[in-house]
Scaffold this motif. Structure first.
Motif, PDB file in Angstrom:
ATOM      1  N   LEU A   2      -6.965   5.861  -6.084  1.00 58.72           N
ATOM      2  CA  LEU A   2      -7.437   4.392  -5.385  1.00 58.72           C
ATOM      3  C   LEU A   2      -8.710   3.923  -5.468  1.00 58.72           C
ATOM      4  O   LEU A   2      -8.759   3.332  -6.150  1.00 58.72           O
ATOM      5  CB  LEU A   2      -7.275   4.583  -4.417  1.00 58.72           C
ATOM      6  CG  LEU A   2      -5.834   5.121  -3.230  1.00 58.72           C
ATOM      7  CD1 LEU A   2      -5.602   5.866  -1.884  1.00 58.72           C
ATOM      8  CD2 LEU A   2      -4.966   3.692  -4.012  1.00 58.72           C
ATOM      9  N   ASN A  15      -8.314   3.666   2.878  1.00 54.29           N
ATOM     10  CA  ASN A  15      -8.108   4.936   3.357  1.00 54.29           C
ATOM     11  C   ASN A  15      -9.040   5.148   3.089  1.00 54.29           C
ATOM     12  O   ASN A  15      -9.575   6.070   3.871  1.00 54.29           O
ATOM     13  CB  ASN A  15      -7.172   5.303   2.196  1.00 54.29           C
ATOM     14  CG  ASN A  15      -5.883   4.776   2.009  1.00 54.29           C
ATOM     15  OD1 ASN A  15      -5.214   5.763   3.007  1.00 54.29           O
ATOM     16  ND2 ASN A  15      -5.089   4.083   1.322  1.00 54.29           N
ATOM     17  N   GLY A  25      -0.249   5.659  -4.320  1.00 49.44           N
ATOM     18  CA  GLY A  25      -0.797   4.936  -3.815  1.00 49.44           C
ATOM     19  C   GLY A  25       0.001   3.312  -3.119  1.00 49.44           C
ATOM     20  O   GLY A  25      -1.470   2.552  -3.491  1.00 49.44           O
ATOM     21  N   SER A  26       0.953   3.052  -3.769  1.00 50.76           N
ATOM     22  CA  SER A  26       1.626   2.003  -3.671  1.00 50.76           C
ATOM     23  C   SER A  26       3.086   2.141  -3.930  1.00 50.76           C
ATOM     24  O   SER A  26       3.768   2.950  -3.578  1.00 50.76           O
ATOM     25  CB  SER A  26       1.621   1.223  -5.246  1.00 50.76           C
ATOM     26  OG  SER A  26       2.487  -0.068  -5.689  1.00 50.76           O
ATOM     27  N   LEU A  39       1.317   8.867   2.205  1.00 55.13           N
ATOM     28  CA  LEU A  39       0.613   7.924   0.879  1.00 55.13           C
ATOM     29  C   LEU A  39       1.786   7.536  -0.322  1.00 55.13           C
ATOM     30  O   LEU A  39       1.729   8.893  -0.684  1.00 55.13           O
ATOM     31  CB  LEU A  39      -0.485   7.889   1.163  1.00 55.13           C
ATOM     32  CG  LEU A  39      -1.077   7.038   0.191  1.00 55.13           C
ATOM     33  CD1 LEU A  39      -1.144   5.578  -0.149  1.00 55.13           C
ATOM     34  CD2 LEU A  39      -2.615   7.429   0.101  1.00 55.13           C
ATOM     35  N   GLY A  59       0.839  -1.574  -0.192  1.00 61.51           N
ATOM     36  CA  GLY A  59       0.050   0.386   0.065  1.00 61.51           C
ATOM     37  C   GLY A  59       1.444   1.153  -0.293  1.00 61.51           C
ATOM     38  O   GLY A  59       0.958   2.715   0.019  1.00 61.51           O
ATOM     39  N   ASN A  79      -6.347  -0.789  -0.133  1.00 60.95           N
ATOM     40  CA  ASN A  79      -6.246   0.118  -0.251  1.00 60.95           C
ATOM     41  C   ASN A  79      -7.381   1.372  -0.254  1.00 60.95           C
ATOM     42  O   ASN A  79      -7.354   2.278  -0.131  1.00 60.95           O
ATOM     43  CB  ASN A  79      -5.175   1.153  -1.689  1.00 60.95           C
ATOM     44  CG  ASN A  79      -3.937   1.586  -0.931  1.00 60.95           C
ATOM     45  OD1 ASN A  79      -3.857   0.756  -0.049  1.00 60.95           O
ATOM     46  ND2 ASN A  79      -2.747   1.597  -2.410  1.00 60.95           N
TER      47      ASN A  79
END
Lengths: 509, 509
Positions: free
Chosen positions: A372, A314, A164-165, A160, A82, A310
């Motif tokens: 996301l 979130n 997103g990864s 973050l 994440g 994710n």
């Protein structure tokens, strides 16, 4: 040595300290006989956050470094996770006016970890998390503007990754390393055995190059016969950064026989226990190796970590709710620690064959990075509904009860208090479930992180059961170590663990 | 070999599979060079229930057996424990009309073990518990007439040694063995290393004779330099039956850093992790090694298991209550599993510096074997009071609240239901706290059993991480193994575990 076939090697590998002891003089002599194929200062096993961090830090000191990765691609689980990084006293905490402290980070972690965490390691992570952030930012990693507030954390402290990864952190680190002339990166190269000298110091490894990991094998570590043996000298040390064992069907089952062979995991298929078990053979101390964590935010409609995880981390868990599809009622604190949530979800999934449904509204989605939601919708694992009626019908949730649950939850958000499950609704930024469209996704916990591993000290040195002192030349960082997270780790605490102890290993070699 | 000094041996012991691999030809040659000082068919490490059971079973088949015990006395923890043996479908269950089954034993154990127990091992224990009972009765062990009903068990199934101690089982077994000409018993002899042949089979051990265990050392395994090295050949196999690690200050702390160096344990001082860790070096699979059990029935006024433990197990917890001394109120189900009770007690002990008080009356004491009360009263750890007023005054318990608690509890016994904590009061035989004199004792949980250890199969063979098959020549039974009890074992389930798997090791070698 060249005539030691793989088969014989394995047999001899089964020979333990006793026989070796008997062959001591011979073994000592043989140490000098090892013909190394390649020589490095530092050999690093693995290529995730911990490995890359150790590589950068040690290479910047001028060391000749090799990264040994058994898979065809770099990054292990780090590149598919994440991308969440908890940092104490970070610039964003200052900007957002968040009061945090090393002690509070430790307290949150100890609570989730059932108080069996090793405090001296936790303290190091919290204290140096900012250094880890600086390291990856120096490499070019970018982060989302706003801090995330994850389950079990008393305050928002989580960066973050901008995409997103974890790939948003790994790729810049990898590109940074590629520019360094003193760093060699070997893919499809598998760590096989340690080489030790006559004082018990780790002085090199036996590896297999051109290794073809085969995910069709039930047990790659024991069944795969590919690759060509090579000896690498490690003049200054070996860093074990090969990750956890969530995909080791045999070993994980010993710790929890309920985990079926086909139980899904968020991990990449190479996450096996092979390297960990080799370290036990040279006397590393096993710590907490029976604790396995399930990520409560995964989705049964896709394999692995996927796109829903994710979204849930979130959006739905912070700004929405999770309900029992049969009753329409909430059944847990959506921001509790992972172990607590996974236990609550398994109760529904296993006992009632009933996937819980995670729900949020458009305001929630407006509050997270757009990628996301886009990814999750595109993958078809999160779905959008114009009305609560449509959402309830799609999942077979009793409408009246669901509406009542949402109404009640919205009142809790307004009041800043959740008397039913103690969710810290004050952290939901006042977001109620009110603005169409609404989003729904099925939930299921998946094998995510193995808490236990090798005991290290605050210098990332692997401790020996024989001496209680470091095994000379042997370092470890990240998921292969044990103790930092106790019985259950908090979300976004693995990346700082990996980065900080990788960095420290690099600093100390 | 004689010139391999202890110091060098240890250093070489630190050499792992890698270096050995390199010295393979030499090591193979050395196997043949080992000059054994003594030769046996079966070498058994330890001398508690598991070891004695393995010795009897293998010696009765005509094998030449040696028992290797590092301490000056035989019996390990087995000789000082409560002598409680759970048996399914026993003669006493038949006599008392108790309906029991293998499945119910497994269900009770799995519930206490948090469902991570290895079911195939549990099934063997339950199925063969009667054989274990027959074995010890054949040796002359005597049991109390009435079955005990211990915490977490759905039905009474526990035999209690006639002298209220494990010694009532160990001593007859030991005397039985002493009469066998093919059995050698060596005290003050410490297992040091395994000897393996070139196929990886365990073919002997290195031991140290005239070993003087020194309980003044903080860490005997690593600091003690006494003893003289001897090589024993094991023609058919080695049985690891050396127990758990509740007294290993270093290793237990790695699993739970909250356990202070001076934390009391019910175990004898020799209960260290040395032998377990040697087995990991030859590739045994670590199972559940982070789970440590505290016995909730111990007393802070004496060291170790003492005299109060058996009194609480048999009298106060079944027929009485445990109260918070500050409030006079109950705080737990006195017959819950050990983990649940220890957690509840630690809450009082640690958070409030307040030892709970365990209480029962004369009827309770009339229901147990007289020796248990006599010993505990003589030791001064259980005290007798003519009135509840006197008891309350002695421990500073608020009298009014205590009287109210007792009145309420007595009503629960009458009604057959405890709505406060769910104690199965129907198992209290209708005994209320009513008949003077009254008995009181301070309670504290003490380190009692380490659940984790080596993975064995149903034939008591130690499983290898390298092959997932048995390590040839290596067997294990009892507390050194892991998996049978899961996260927390039930009382009286260790003795059948030890006896059954010791017996099976003997049968299979």
């Amino acid at each position: 040595m060249a005539n030691v076939s793989r088969r014989n090697f394995f047999k001899i590998g089964a020979v333990g300290a006793g026989m070796i002891a008997l062959g001591s003089t011979a073994a000592n002599a043989d140490t000098k006989k090892v013909k190394y194929d390649e020589e490095y200062d530092v050999v690093i096993i693995g290529s995730g956050f911990a490995a890359l961090s150790a590589a950068i830090t040690s290479a910047e000191k001028g060391n000749k470094v090799v990264i040994v990765e058994k898979m065809g691609r770099i990054g292990g689980n780090s590149v598919i996770n994440g991308g969440l990084l908890a940092v104490v006293h970070s610039p964003k905490q200052k900007a957002e006016g968040v009061q945090d402290s090393v002690e509070l980070y430790m307290k949150d972690s100890m609570k989730a970890g059932r108080n069996i965490n090793h405090p001296e390691l936790l303290k190091v992570i919290a204290t140096r998390s900012n250094d880890a952030l600086n390291l990856v930012q120096k490499c070019g990693a970018k982060f989302y503007d706003k801090l995330s507030h994850l389950g079990g954390h008393s305050v928002p402290r989580t960066y973050l990754s901008a995409n997103g990864s974890g790939s948003g952190i790994v790729i810049p680190m990898f590109n940074y390393l590629k520019k360094m002339p003193n760093v060699t990166i070997k893919r499809r190269t598998k760590f096989e055995e340690f080489i030790l000298d006559d004082t018990g110091s780790v002085v090199g490894i036996l590896a297999k190059e051109k290794y073809r990991f085969d995910s069709k094998l039930k047990d790659d570590d024991r069944e795969n016969k590919t690759g060509k043996e090579k000896y690498y000298k490690a003049k200054k040390g070996v860093v074990m950064a090969s990750g956890g064992f969530s995909r080791d069907i045999f070993y994980r089952k010993q710790q929890d026989p309920r985990i079926s062979d086909d139980a899904d995991s968020t991990n990449q298929p190479g996450a096996t226990a092979g390297a960990l078990l080799k370290a036990f053979e040279v006397g590393a101390v096993p710590v907490h190796v029976s604790w396995i964590q399930f990520g409560p935010w995964a989705c049964p409609d896709e394999k692995g970590f996927g796109a829903a995880s994710n979204f849930n981390i979130n959006a739905t868990f912070r700004y929405g709710i999770s309900v029992n599809a049969k009753t329409g009622k909430r059944y847990m604190n959506e921001l509790a620690d992972r172990r607590t949530r996974a236990t609550a979800m398994f109760k529904l999934v296993n006992d009632n064959k009933n996937y819980p449904i995670n729900i949020c509204d458009q305001t929630a989605v407006d509050n997270i990075i757009p990628e996301l939601a886009e990814k999750a919708l595109k993958a078809g694992v999160v779905k959008k509904y114009n009305t609560i009626e449509d959402l309830a019908a799609a999942y077979g949730i009793p409408l009246k009860e669901l509406k009542e649950t949402i109404k009640q939850y919205n009142n809790y958000v307004k009041a800043g208090k959740d008397p039913d499950f103690g969710k810290p609704v004050d952290k939901a930024d006042g977001v109620q479930i009110a603005k169409a469209p609404f989003y729904g996704t099925k939930g299921v916990p998946k094998l995510h992180h193995t808490m236990g591993g090798l005991k290290i000290n605050t210098k990332a040195q692997v401790i020996s059961t024989k001496t209680k002192e470091p095994i000379p030349g042997l370092y470890a960082a990240g998921e292969i170590t044990g103790g930092t997270h106790g019985a259950s780790r908090l979300g976004s605490c693995s990346i700082p663990d990996c980065l900080v102890f990788g960095m420290i290993a690099g600093e100390n070699i």
